[in-house]
Design a protein around this motif. Sequence first.
Motif, PDB file in Angstrom:
ATOM      1  N   ALA A   1       0.828  -1.209   0.000  1.00  8.01           N
ATOM      2  CA  ALA A   1       0.000   0.000   0.000  1.00  8.01           C
ATOM      3  C   ALA A   1       0.864   1.261   0.000  1.00  8.01           C
ATOM      4  N   GLU A   2       1.937   1.245   0.800  1.00  9.41           N
ATOM      5  CA  GLU A   2       2.798   2.430   0.871  1.00  9.41           C
ATOM      6  C   GLU A   2       3.543   2.648  -0.440  1.00  9.41           C
TER       7      GLU A   2
ATOM      8  N   VAL B   1       2.601   1.661  -3.485  1.00  8.83           N
ATOM      9  CA  VAL B   1       1.638   2.090  -4.505  1.00  8.83           C
ATOM     10  C   VAL B   1       1.248   3.553  -4.286  1.00  8.83           C
ATOM     11  N   LYS B   2       1.018   3.933  -3.042  1.00  7.96           N
ATOM     12  CA  LYS B   2       0.652   5.326  -2.754  1.00  7.96           C
ATOM     13  C   LYS B   2       1.762   6.285  -3.165  1.00  7.96           C
ATOM     14  N   ALA B   3       3.016   5.902  -2.918  1.00  3.18           N
ATOM     15  CA  ALA B   3       4.143   6.783  -3.206  1.00  3.18           C
ATOM     16  C   ALA B   3       4.456   6.875  -4.692  1.00  3.18           C
TER      17      ALA B   3
ATOM     18  N   GLY C   1       2.216   5.547  -7.408  1.00  5.66           N
ATOM     19  CA  GLY C   1       1.093   5.478  -8.338  1.00  5.66           C
ATOM     20  C   GLY C   1       1.114   4.260  -9.221  1.00  5.66           C
TER      21      GLY C   1
ATOM     22  N   SER D   1      -1.147  -2.150  -9.383  1.00  2.00           N
ATOM     23  CA  SER D   1      -0.929  -3.298  -8.508  1.00  2.00           C
ATOM     24  C   SER D   1      -1.686  -4.498  -9.066  1.00  2.00           C
TER      25      SER D   1
ATOM     26  N   VAL E   1      -4.303  -3.816  -1.803  1.00  2.00           N
ATOM     27  CA  VAL E   1      -4.387  -2.872  -2.916  1.00  2.00           C
ATOM     28  C   VAL E   1      -4.151  -3.643  -4.215  1.00  2.00           C
TER      29      VAL E   1
ATOM     30  N   THR F   1      -5.256  -3.205  -8.298  1.00  2.00           N
ATOM     31  CA  THR F   1      -5.955  -2.373  -9.287  1.00  2.00           C
ATOM     32  C   THR F   1      -6.381  -3.160 -10.515  1.00  2.00           C
TER      33      THR F   1
END
Length: 218
Positions: free
Chosen positions: A85-86, A88-90, A92, A95, A107, A109
């Motif tokens: 999650a971290e 992917v958040k950082a 973009g 996943s 997460v 996508t």
Amino acid sequence: MSDDYTGDVRAGGEPAVRALGDDLTLTKVSVGPMDNNAYLLRAGSEQLLIDAANDAATLLDLIGPAGLRTVVTTHRHQDHWVALAEVVKATGATSLAHADDAPAIPVVTDTLRDGDVVEVGGHALEVIHVVGHTPGSVVLAYRQPGGRVHLFTGDSLFPGGVGNTRGNKDNFTSLINDVEHKLFDRFGDDTWFYPGHGKDSTLGTERPHLAEWRARGW
């Protein structure tokens, strides 16, 4: 880079780097308390990460300013996605995980199926579905042009045996059958494989022991 690659890494230690062709580079790093392997493939300006297992800071430092296009999670066990999650958040990043394991991964996508292709910088990795360690475990296969095949096996295949099926005979039978028929029957002895923990090996090194693995039941 490829001549002295051993694949031996430890958590907190230096990554191992290998050239898989003129413009595709593999970096292997061990992260977390369970010594999970994470693999970063880089081709030109694109990067793909296999298993954002743990220690997001280490993985993001490895990814660097080039950014990340894709993360593939090999299976649903938590030690292989703690940092997902971290990361992917950082970054973009997209996943990806197999549809049968995706609901248990925080997460995702888009989902994968057997025979799908994941790309990085124009290089194709085939998705091979191997059932047994989990319902949605996948192996990624990269065919080096004019060279060997490279398999990223998650926890489905290790030096010395297939992944843990926790004494479930049906799961073991499914896993050993898929590993034998979808990996060993398809690919040659020089095929190098990269597991989710520990050292790498080749199919040729492990092939003589397939009957032994099947007989012992784990």
